[in-house]
Design an enzyme around this catalytic site. Structure first.
Site, PDB file in Angstrom:
ATOM      1  N   GLU A   1       0.828  -1.205   0.000  1.00 50.15           N
ATOM      2  CA  GLU A   1       0.000   0.000   0.000  1.00 50.15           C
ATOM      3  C   GLU A   1       0.866   1.260   0.000  1.00 50.15           C
ATOM      4  O   GLU A   1       1.820   1.372   0.771  1.00 50.15           O
ATOM      5  CB  GLU A   1      -0.906   0.011   1.233  1.00 50.15           C
ATOM      6  CG  GLU A   1      -1.825   1.225   1.288  1.00 50.15           C
ATOM      7  CD  GLU A   1      -2.662   1.291   2.551  1.00 50.15           C
ATOM      8  OE1 GLU A   1      -3.843   1.647   2.441  1.00 50.15           O
ATOM      9  OE2 GLU A   1      -2.147   0.975   3.642  1.00 50.15           O
TER      10      GLU A   1
ATOM     11  N   LYS B   1      -8.663   3.943  -2.804  1.00 46.59           N
ATOM     12  CA  LYS B   1      -9.244   3.427  -1.572  1.00 46.59           C
ATOM     13  C   LYS B   1     -10.500   4.234  -1.255  1.00 46.59           C
ATOM     14  O   LYS B   1     -10.460   5.468  -1.224  1.00 46.59           O
ATOM     15  CB  LYS B   1      -8.217   3.547  -0.446  1.00 46.59           C
ATOM     16  CG  LYS B   1      -8.584   2.862   0.860  1.00 46.59           C
ATOM     17  CD  LYS B   1      -7.401   2.963   1.833  1.00 46.59           C
ATOM     18  CE  LYS B   1      -7.662   2.215   3.133  1.00 46.59           C
ATOM     19  NZ  LYS B   1      -6.473   2.261   4.023  1.00 46.59           N
TER      20      LYS B   1
ATOM     21  N   CYS C   1      -5.342  -2.458   2.495  1.00 47.12           N
ATOM     22  CA  CYS C   1      -5.300  -2.416   3.946  1.00 47.12           C
ATOM     23  C   CYS C   1      -6.655  -2.743   4.576  1.00 47.12           C
ATOM     24  O   CYS C   1      -7.216  -3.807   4.319  1.00 47.12           O
ATOM     25  CB  CYS C   1      -4.797  -1.032   4.362  1.00 47.12           C
ATOM     26  SG  CYS C   1      -4.231  -0.897   6.066  1.00 47.12           S
TER      27      CYS C   1
END
Length: 339
Positions: free
Chosen positions: A44, A125, A166
């Site tokens: 990430e 995200k 994540c």
């Protein structure tokens, strides 16, 4: 069906250095390809590194400005360099990066680049986690599409590859939508993560190395897909650059816990460097894709083991814009004069 060789990086980026991180990424892409891999996965925000100072102090204007300048724009020479490297080595690249928008906002982003060098998928995200919101903006409806079909040629053919970042792996609805897209290989991206240090640790167990791997293994079980669990490394150099000695993340050298997880949830690969979390390298694995079919014969959460007559998921994939042109107001009809 032939197996596919994959590579999962466990490496330190060139912190807050766009050119250096791109160069390092291209080196790792070439190394993975030379190791026989057809897919290579990064962690990430690996480029230009995860902003771990946010877990030590909420505001750092100097580092934040430097971070924006060194984040990767989609339409840039740096992205073209990465795409060209993927094409040169005929390898798919799943890259985690901080994306710089034209208005200088940044987003936790993911790119899936095909072996032909095309940007097959780009997403953000959908909700940055906790302190990440001091740096990053939210994704939008189009970012719910997180799986794409890649053509690896004979004998592998087309394979669906997807990614989440994540703690997106904690969100049941997001995960379920991802699973409906039918990926065979999923990349689970994480920042440097520390081992649990006991029940009195001030953070959450779900933020530790064990907790994050547990989330990736749970995703594998729920989806019946292989999961490439990719983490990055933070050495003493990174700690000094980010100033994280007293934070919840990157307090000491380490962070690397990359591995490959089978479609039934079992870990398939040993840790690099006998488990030393500051070890840098690449985890390789040969994935037998028939095991996905065998596993889903037992458990298919979007097929025979679902009840859409009782439970279903609603989705809005429309991208939300900051400017929406209004439709032209309808003019009133002229009144008719009486006879």
């Amino acid at each position: 069906m032939a197996s596919i060789r994959v590579a999962v990086t466990q490496a330190e980026p060139a912190w807050l250095d766009l050119a250096g991180s791109v160069q390092r990424a291209c080196e790792l892409i070439a190394e993975a390809a030379n190791g026989g891999a057809r897919i290579v996965a990064f962690a990430e925000a690996w480029l230009p590194g995860y902003p771990a100072w946010i877990w030590a102090r909420p505001v750092d204007p100097e580092l934040q400005t430097r971070y924006i300048y060194n984040s990767l724009a989609i339409k840039s020479a740096e992205m073209e360099q990465i795409k060209a490297t993927a094409k040169k080595h005929s390898i798919a690249v799943v890259l985690g990066f901080s994306e710089r928008s034209p208005s200088d906002s940044v987003y936790i982003a993911q790119a899936i680049i095909s072996p032909q060098g095309d940007l097959a998928l780009h997403r953000r995200k959908i909700k940055p986690t906790h302190m990440e919101r001091t740096i990053y903006g939210d994704g939008s409806g189009g970012d719910l599409t997180n799986v794409v079909e890649l053509d690896f040629g004979a004998p592998l053919g087309k394979i669906k590859v997807g990614a989440l970042a994540c703690w997106e792996h904690t969100q049941p609805l997001l995960k379920y939508h991802s699973i409906t897209q039918g990926e065979a290989i999923h990349i689970s991206m994480w920042p440097p993560i520390d081992p649990s240090i006991g029940v009195d640790h001030p953070g959450l167990w779900s933020m530790t190395a064990d907790g994050c791997q547990n989330l990736s293994q749970t995703y594998a079980i729920e989806s019946g897909a292989y999961v490439l669990h990719s983490t990055s490394v933070c050495t003493q150099k990174g700690i000094e650059i980010l100033g994280t000695q007293s934070g919840l993340s990157c307090r000491q050298p380490g962070g690397g816990h990359s591995c490959i997880i089978g479609p039934d949830g079992r870990r398939l690969t040993p840790p690099l460097g006998d488990g030393k979390a500051d070890t840098q390298g690449i985890v390789y694995g040969d994935l037998d894709l028939t095991k996905i079919v065998a596993t889903r014969g037992w458990l298919d959460t979007v097929g025979h083991y679902s009840r859409p007559d009782l439970l279903w998921l609603g989705v809005d994939k429309q991208h939300k814009e900051v400017v929406i042109p209004r439709a032209a107001a309808k003019q009133p009809e002229p009144e008719q004069e009486g006879a």
